[in-house]
Design a protein around this motif. Structure first.
Motif, PDB file in Angstrom:
ATOM      1  N   PHE A   1      38.144  39.427  47.957  1.00  0.00           N
ATOM      2  CA  PHE A   1      38.716  40.928  47.793  1.00  0.00           C
ATOM      3  C   PHE A   1      37.424  41.623  47.064  1.00  0.00           C
ATOM      4  O   PHE A   1      36.541  40.829  46.164  1.00  0.00           O
ATOM      5  CB  PHE A   1      39.893  40.953  46.965  1.00  0.00           C
ATOM      6  N   GLN A   2      37.505  42.674  46.789  1.00  0.00           N
ATOM      7  CA  GLN A   2      36.331  43.603  46.336  1.00  0.00           C
ATOM      8  C   GLN A   2      36.173  43.219  44.662  1.00  0.00           C
ATOM      9  O   GLN A   2      35.049  43.098  44.354  1.00  0.00           O
ATOM     10  CB  GLN A   2      36.459  45.045  46.397  1.00  0.00           C
ATOM     11  N   THR A   3      37.228  42.949  44.168  1.00  0.00           N
ATOM     12  CA  THR A   3      37.103  42.751  42.643  1.00  0.00           C
ATOM     13  C   THR A   3      36.311  41.301  42.221  1.00  0.00           C
ATOM     14  O   THR A   3      35.537  41.096  41.492  1.00  0.00           O
ATOM     15  CB  THR A   3      38.389  42.541  42.100  1.00  0.00           C
ATOM     16  N   ARG A   4      36.551  40.541  43.376  1.00  0.00           N
ATOM     17  CA  ARG A   4      35.794  39.202  43.287  1.00  0.00           C
ATOM     18  C   ARG A   4      34.291  39.376  43.259  1.00  0.00           C
ATOM     19  O   ARG A   4      33.553  38.716  42.645  1.00  0.00           O
ATOM     20  CB  ARG A   4      36.123  38.276  44.275  1.00  0.00           C
ATOM     21  N   PHE A   5      33.921  40.303  44.213  1.00  0.00           N
ATOM     22  CA  PHE A   5      32.617  40.649  44.307  1.00  0.00           C
ATOM     23  C   PHE A   5      31.807  41.350  42.863  1.00  0.00           C
ATOM     24  O   PHE A   5      30.813  40.931  42.730  1.00  0.00           O
ATOM     25  CB  PHE A   5      32.127  41.431  45.359  1.00  0.00           C
ATOM     26  N   ARG A   6      32.789  42.197  42.504  1.00  0.00           N
ATOM     27  CA  ARG A   6      32.337  42.671  41.136  1.00  0.00           C
ATOM     28  C   ARG A   6      32.280  41.650  39.739  1.00  0.00           C
ATOM     29  O   ARG A   6      31.416  41.846  39.217  1.00  0.00           O
ATOM     30  CB  ARG A   6      33.277  43.915  40.765  1.00  0.00           C
ATOM     31  N   TYR A   7      33.123  40.654  39.871  1.00  0.00           N
ATOM     32  CA  TYR A   7      33.430  39.508  39.153  1.00  0.00           C
ATOM     33  C   TYR A   7      31.985  38.704  39.430  1.00  0.00           C
ATOM     34  O   TYR A   7      31.342  38.280  38.213  1.00  0.00           O
ATOM     35  CB  TYR A   7      34.539  38.525  39.107  1.00  0.00           C
TER      36      TYR A   7
END
Length: 581
Positions: free
Chosen positions: A386-392
């Motif tokens: 999910f997008q938050t994983r890419f930011r992490y």
């Protein structure tokens, strides 16, 4: 107090609204997104796609004084904050009022907030509902001067040390399903996605969305707010003295936090040449598809007008809404209202109406790519993305490289470093030794190799033309076949083919292990001669290739075992047949 000072009230006799459950006169306000809504209606349209149902909150505020003050404070929030913040605040206020099942009178009692805080801590383990939404809302209520919130309540809430929900837990514990992707996982997933795109398993729009999202530098709502004109290659940069200027490939991304209006503030990010070319191809396809729809209207536009429309088109459009809007335009044209149709077209294309929602533009494409690639995580389980994983992941990589907090915050488009508390915080990571045993152990789970292992050259596609298709692996030893006969221009020594090329066909008995030893020796030399922390990217540059070679070795060994088993089975059948005779 003059309410218009806070609400930017607009009284407009030409605007109508439905759902006004009271006999109060219409009172028009303007949301942060520029949408007009009637203060006294039960539903407020705050963006072109999202509305807030105020009716439930209005019905829970029984006192006319509380009702008027609370609704006006919420309207102030709608004018200055995002629609999601308004919806969440309204929801938490409803939770509070339903919890406190006692008549409030004309003032919210201190006991109601105190009890709800205690209840939240007991049920959730934290009081984020109070700290994140209710306390700021009641404080703003009091600041605006509306009756219903006492000074005593504000002072008591100010003295509270609120326990927020733990932030950064998923990232800090490096959760395999919710935390940052590890370097090998990220490399493998991107290689799988590229292979699926090249095979036609995923469409161009999905892959373009994925590539932008996987950078991790911007939020989903920022990506879906992009327009075709936001790609900028008009600037030159001199990167080294005595060198000619180079063209910069920039994506001007709208900023969304801090109460900013839609597409009023931008911060650019540089793009690699391949990502720029991919987005340019996607942009061309968006314009081509739109022109096809526009042609069906028989709407003739001047070249300058058409260029304006193309520039303002959403980079990730909501095609169903576009088709619906064009039907309305067709009706105007049929009625002879040609000029009105053109003006309406201009209004639509500059607004957010034709921009996809984050679910359609980001989440759904990611889900389709995961399904098409069958990607797995480091625990050999289906990969969750999910997008938050890419930011992490982006923050995790910057942190490993030793980037200071201000640099990481800037690249993630945060105002301050305070927001980094939601990310991984274990400090920079030096390059570590990668042994042959480690590489072989990871080979079962890291899917860098995208080709096909073949038993021998004659079994390979293109193997009948060895002069054009044969590849040499280590020390000019033959060991693989290219199914497109090196159509990409690759030389006969194909190191990079191990990590992502779908046309690469290594032979079962090829010298792949010798190549792995060579790559590990090169890496060990870099580790000894360079600085493990500062030069980590150089040292680890070939790690994806190393894992790809290790995967080929594992697949070749598995195939050898299958051949041995097949030979034994065939031999057993032969002996059994002879015994029967």
């Amino acid at each position: 107090m003059n309410d218009s000072r806070h609400l930017n009230v607009i009284r407009d006799a030409h605007v109508s609204d439905t759902g006004n459950s009271s006999n109060l006169p219409e009172e028009w306000c303007e949301s942060l997104a520029g949408e007009k809504f009637n203060l006294n209606a039960d539903r407020w349209q705050l963006t072109t796609k999202k509305s807030l149902n105020v009716g439930p909150l209005r019905s829970l505020l029984h006192s006319p004084t509380l009702r008027d003050s609370g609704i006006r404070t919420l309207a102030h929030l709608a004018k200055t904050k995002s629609v999601d913040q308004c919806i969440n605040t309204s929801l938490q206020m409803r939770h509070l009022l339903r919890f406190w099942d006692t008549p409030l009178g004309d003032e919210i009692p201190v006991a109601a907030i105190t009890s709800f805080r205690h209840h939240s801590r007991e049920s959730d383990g934290h009081d984020a509902k109070v700290s994140g939404r209710i306390r700021p809302f009641l404080t703003k209520w009091h600041e605006l001067g509306y009756p219903g919130v006492s000074k005593e309540l504000i002072e008591q809430m100010a003295d509270w040390t609120l326990k927020n929900q733990e932030r950064g837990a998923r990232a800090n514990r490096l959760d395999p399903n919710e935390g940052p992707l590890m370097p090998d996982e990220a490399l493998s997933f991107k290689a799988l996605a590229l292979s699926a795109f090249e095979k036609g398993s995923i469409p161009l729009a999905d892959y373009a969305s994925f590539r932008l999202a996987s950078l991790g530098y911007r939020r989903p709502e920022q990506i879906v707010s992009l327009k075709c004109k936001d790609m900028d290659d008009s600037r030159l940069e001199t990167r080294e003295p005595n060198r000619l200027p180079e063209r910069m490939l920039l994506l001007m991304v709208p900023r969304v936090k801090g109460g900013r209006s839609w597409r009023k503030h931008f911060r650019s990010i540089p793009l690699s040449v391949d990502l720029w070319n991919l987005l340019a191809l996607h942009r061309t396809e968006v314009i081509r598809r739109f022109d096809e729809l526009l042609a069906s209207l028989a709407l003739k536009l001047q070249q300058q007008e058409l260029k304006f429309i193309h520039d303002e088109l959403a980079l990730f459009p909501a095609w169903m809404l576009i088709k619906k809007s064009l039907q309305t335009l067709a009706m105007l044209i049929d009625d002879g209202k040609y000029g009105e149709a053109v003006n309406h077209l201009r209004d639509l294309v500059v607004s957010r109406t034709w921009h996809a929602e984050t679910i359609v533009g980001i989440r759904d494409p990611l889900a389709r790519i995961v399904a098409a690639t069958h990607a797995i995580n480091r625990n050999n389980e289906p990969l969750k993305v999910f997008q938050t994983r890419f930011r992490y992941t982006a923050n995790f990589e910057m942190e490993r490289q030793g980037c200071p907090p201000p640099v990481r915050a800037w690249n993630l488009d945060h105002e301050t470093t305070d927001s980094l508390i939601s990310y991984h915080t274990n400090g920079p990571d030096a390059a570590a030794r990668l042994s042959k045993a480690t590489a072989n152990g990871m080979s079962k789970y890291v899917r860098m190799f995208q080709g096909k292992v073949v038993d021998r050259e004659s079994d390979a596609e293109g193997g009948s033309d060895p002069d054009a298709s044969r590849l040499f692996i280590h020390g000019m030893h033959e060991g693989a076949t290219c199914s497109v006969k090196r159509g990409c221009g690759m030389t006969t020594i194909p190191r990079c083919c191990y990590a992502g090329c779908a046309h690469f066909q290594p032979w079962v008995d090829g010298p792949h292990e010798a190549l792995l030893d060579e790559l590990l020796e090169e890496r060990e030399l870099l580790l000894k001669s360079l600085r493990p922390l500062e030069d980590r990217k150089i040292i680890e540059a070939n790690d994806g290739l190393i894992l790809g070679v290790a995967q080929v070795i594992w697949l070749c060994e598995s195939r050898r075992q299958e051949l041995i088993a097949e030979a034994k089975q065939a031999d057993g059948k032969k002996h059994h047949k002879g015994a029967r005779k």
